[in-house]
Scaffold this active site. Structure first.
Site, PDB file in Angstrom:
ATOM      1  N   THR A  65       1.134  -1.025  -0.060  1.00 54.07           N
ATOM      2  CA  THR A  65       0.153  -0.055  -0.328  1.00 54.07           C
ATOM      3  C   THR A  65       1.096   1.365  -0.494  1.00 54.07           C
ATOM      4  OG1 THR A  65      -0.127   0.309   2.151  1.00 54.07           O
ATOM      5  CG2 THR A  65      -1.956  -1.349   1.168  1.00 54.07           C
ATOM      6  N   GLU A 130      -4.782   3.470   3.462  1.00 55.63           N
ATOM      7  CA  GLU A 130      -3.866   3.063   2.623  1.00 55.63           C
ATOM      8  C   GLU A 130      -4.181   3.040   1.382  1.00 55.63           C
ATOM      9  OE1 GLU A 130      -1.495   0.784   6.097  1.00 55.63           O
ATOM     10  OE2 GLU A 130      -3.975   0.627   6.333  1.00 55.63           O
TER      11      GLU A 130
END
Length: 195
Positions: A65, A130
């Protein structure tokens, strides 16, 4: 919690625990979510320099992420609830020193799935955004500017009794995001260069 509960309200009271993911939830997940074109509060634009996160996405979950800085979150946290979202993202080819280090393939508008929340499985205390961009990047891009446009909601934030259950839902989130973005009105946004 409603979709319109603000970040300030989130900060002024205790968060209820995230519901536990159940087998019934897993089996009832739709393949496509949201309306056929984005509806308010979407689209929501986010941007900022990619910062290092906890290092779990790629290593522990197989889902790297890109984390946005805290100051980029108010446009999202002020009008939505914690959970998983879909949309598009684009990373600048230039690093913080101004050198072009990413290829053209890595810097086009790409589909993304985003977790906004506290990651209850990992017991985070701070709200994070994220973003997993669905693309195999040739190198990392910490410090690069990233822009994202959030177009819809997939599901609420959940807690898990196992890492395997979390990974299974992440993989489902990716499939749902891709199928939801494959509709004409969403594809127009990808091609409109709005990022």
């Amino acid at each position: 919690m409603t979709m319109l509960e603000t970040a300030a309200e989130l900060a002024t009271h205790e968060r209820p625990p995230a519901p536990l993911r159940t087998e019934k939830f897993r089996q009832s997940r739709p393949e496509v979510v949201g309306p056929d074109c984005p509806e308010p509060p979407f689209p929501i634009s986010l941007s900022g320099a990619v910062r290092k996160g906890f290092g779990r996405g790629g290593k522990d979950l197989g889902c790297p992420t890109a984390n946005l800085p805290d100051e980029s979150l108010p446009p999202m946290s002020n009008v939505t609830q914690t959970g998983v979202y879909y949309g598009y993202a684009q990373v600048s080819p230039y690093n913080k020193e101004g050198q072009k280090v990413l290829s053209e393939d890595d810097t086009v508008v790409l589909p993304m799935v985003m977790s906004l929340g506290y990651n209850p499985f990992y017991k985070n205390q701070q709200l994070t955004a994220e973003i997993h961009i669905m693309h195999n990047f040739k190198s990392d891009f910490y410090g690069h500017e990233m822009r994202a446009i959030v177009l819809g909601y997939i599901r609420p934030e959940l807690n898990y009794t196992s890492r395997e259950g979390l990974i299974e839902d992440i993989e489902t989130d990716k499939r749902v995001a891709l199928k939801s973005l494959a509709r004409p009105e969403y594809e127009k946004i990808e091609k409109a260069d709005v990022l």
